[in-house]
Enzyme design. Sequence first.
Site, PDB file in Angstrom:
ATOM      1  N   LYS A  89      17.172   0.648  17.785  1.00 15.72           N
ATOM      2  CA  LYS A  89      18.247   0.160  17.130  1.00 15.72           C
ATOM      3  C   LYS A  89      19.094   1.099  16.718  1.00 15.72           C
ATOM      4  O   LYS A  89      18.787   2.412  16.613  1.00 15.72           O
ATOM      5  CB  LYS A  89      17.515  -0.476  15.730  1.00 15.72           C
ATOM      6  CG  LYS A  89      18.441  -1.137  14.699  1.00 15.72           C
ATOM      7  CD  LYS A  89      17.636  -1.632  13.538  1.00 15.72           C
ATOM      8  CE  LYS A  89      18.428  -2.524  12.656  1.00 15.72           C
ATOM      9  NZ  LYS A  89      17.799  -3.020  11.460  1.00 15.72           N
ATOM     10  N   SER A 115      17.854  -7.663  10.400  1.00 10.40           N
ATOM     11  CA  SER A 115      18.979  -7.261  11.115  1.00 10.40           C
ATOM     12  C   SER A 115      18.789  -6.765  12.721  1.00 10.40           C
ATOM     13  O   SER A 115      19.940  -6.475  13.368  1.00 10.40           O
ATOM     14  CB  SER A 115      19.628  -6.045  10.089  1.00 10.40           C
ATOM     15  OG  SER A 115      18.794  -5.308   9.899  1.00 10.40           O
ATOM     16  N   SER A 155      13.672  -7.015   8.118  1.00 11.16           N
ATOM     17  CA  SER A 155      14.301  -6.819   9.328  1.00 11.16           C
ATOM     18  C   SER A 155      13.750  -6.309  10.718  1.00 11.16           C
ATOM     19  O   SER A 155      14.338  -6.492  11.926  1.00 11.16           O
ATOM     20  CB  SER A 155      15.626  -5.862   9.281  1.00 11.16           C
ATOM     21  OG  SER A 155      16.645  -6.440   8.385  1.00 11.16           O
TER      22      SER A 155
HETATM   23  N1  GLN Z   1      18.033  -9.604   5.285  1.00 13.25           N
HETATM   24  C1  GLN Z   1      17.994  -8.768   4.476  1.00 13.25           C
HETATM   25  C2  GLN Z   1      19.169  -7.986   3.849  1.00 13.25           C
HETATM   26  O1  GLN Z   1      20.111  -8.860   4.155  1.00 13.25           O
HETATM   27  C3  GLN Z   1      16.989  -7.528   4.839  1.00 13.25           C
HETATM   28  C4  GLN Z   1      17.860  -6.552   5.844  1.00 13.25           C
HETATM   29  C5  GLN Z   1      16.795  -5.533   6.344  1.00 13.25           C
HETATM   30  O2  GLN Z   1      15.492  -5.460   6.328  1.00 13.25           O
HETATM   31  N2  GLN Z   1      17.355  -4.346   6.806  1.00 13.25           N
HETATM   32  O3  GLN Z   1      19.094  -7.222   3.253  1.00 13.25           O
END
Ligand code: GLN
Length: 498
Positions: free
Chosen positions: A80, A155, A179
């Site tokens: 990532k 994400s 995420s």
């Molecule tokens: N969807 C969550 C957010 O928007 C989690 C994101 C993540 O785990 N990086 O913050």
Amino acid sequence: MPELWQLSIYEAADQLRRRELSSVELTRAHLDRIAQVEGRVKAFVTTTEQQALREAERIDQRRGEGAQLGPLAGIPFAIKDVICTEGVTTTCSSRMLERFVPPYDATVMVKLRQAGIVMLGKTNMDEFAMGSSTENSAFFPTRNPWDLDRVPGGSSGGSAAAVAAGQAMAALGSDTGGSVRQPGALTNTLGMKPTYGRVSRYGLIAFASSLDQIGPFARSARDAALVLQAVAGYDPLDSTSVDTPVPDYTAALTGDIKGLRVGVPAEYFVEGVEPGVRTAIEEAIETLKSLGAEVGECSLPHTRYGVAAYYIIAPAECSANLARYDGVKYGYSTRNHAESLIDFVMRTRDEGFGKEVKRRIMLGTYALSSGYYDAYYLTAEKTRTLIKRDFEQAFEQFDVLVGPTSPTVAFKIGEKVNDPYAMYLNDVFTIPANLSGIPGVSIPCGFSDGLPVGLQILGPSFREDLLLRVADAYQRATDFHMQWPALPDAKKAARKRG
Ligand code: GLN
């Protein structure tokens, strides 16, 4: 005969060790697969073909010289783009870091390189890991290999899609509120968030430091065990990493879950969970029963406050972490005329950050401002304690808890992107694990109208071994994780879209 890109790490490692397969062949097979499907999936921000082939050659050479290498040596990985890689651009899918080339490797990268992995490239993500669909990337959205009109989750959507489409054998992501697990669920891959402190965050670009944790994507529990083994452990460079022994994760995969006490939280089967998701989860629970697990209902009464608490705490921490992007030391700097230093910083941040990142910074700054601190931030932290206690109580009676990872299957690109609240609600079942620090894993457990459903397994802190044991036992009894997306060719997909 499966294609080379369809092998599990476990199988490939065996063939590599016996020198029936070379890492160069395996790497080329993945680079060919990328060439074949990447135009449609768009999982990568950067690919590093030449470097990958050089790394593969080096591994083959060392093996040829008789070196005894570990199971990840020569295995193609995707990383990532939030994890620092020395000499390779690390963008966080943000204009702010579009040209940022880290001068050092994150600790996880140091460890993976020591293990001999071959890095194929850096994967797309929601900007600074803020989002659940990968649509918040400043560059382009990634598509779900199971349906190219749908999101892969986020994400870490690029990492999930790359593994799902056979472009990499495994990947790393980061999980702050779901995420890794949620994109795992939406793409039929395994995604694990380890316990807070299990894996070093050194070199992980910070979003919300008390919640962030790096975790693996893989196609099976057996493969995930190998990846976690390589990256877990104490790191003096991360003061929140915990100095506790790392168990042998592969040895934990006994296949035996007889008598295991499995709790099913009532709050995870509420309105808003799609019927197709619910059915797949109920069937998965029946499978666990048939394997000898003792299943009972439990309660996590504060679940419904998780989203609200998270969307105060995460933005609050992000507003502090992202204050460093001022255009002076590194990252994007405005090229427009600035009247003063303040004006320069404001223009830089206005031009460098996307909409969702700005929304989070504003929410967080507001929640921390004097007069509102107690009402928002402090209340959210107290709620966090209550959520943590829910789990502590549940784990007095149960070894693990199971439920849906996401209330829905993959949604359409564009469907939720203009409705942040609907997007935030998608995280309702993943956020509590981050707020309380416990580990969780999502594994493929069926399909609803052809779209993957993920089963989330939660366990007590530092019991990743147990989560992997349950996941592996389930995967020995089922073959959902062995299914591949059809990935219709580009012409057909265009015809379908009309
Ligand atoms: N969807 C969550 C957010 O928007 C989690 C994101 C993540 O785990 N990086 O913050």
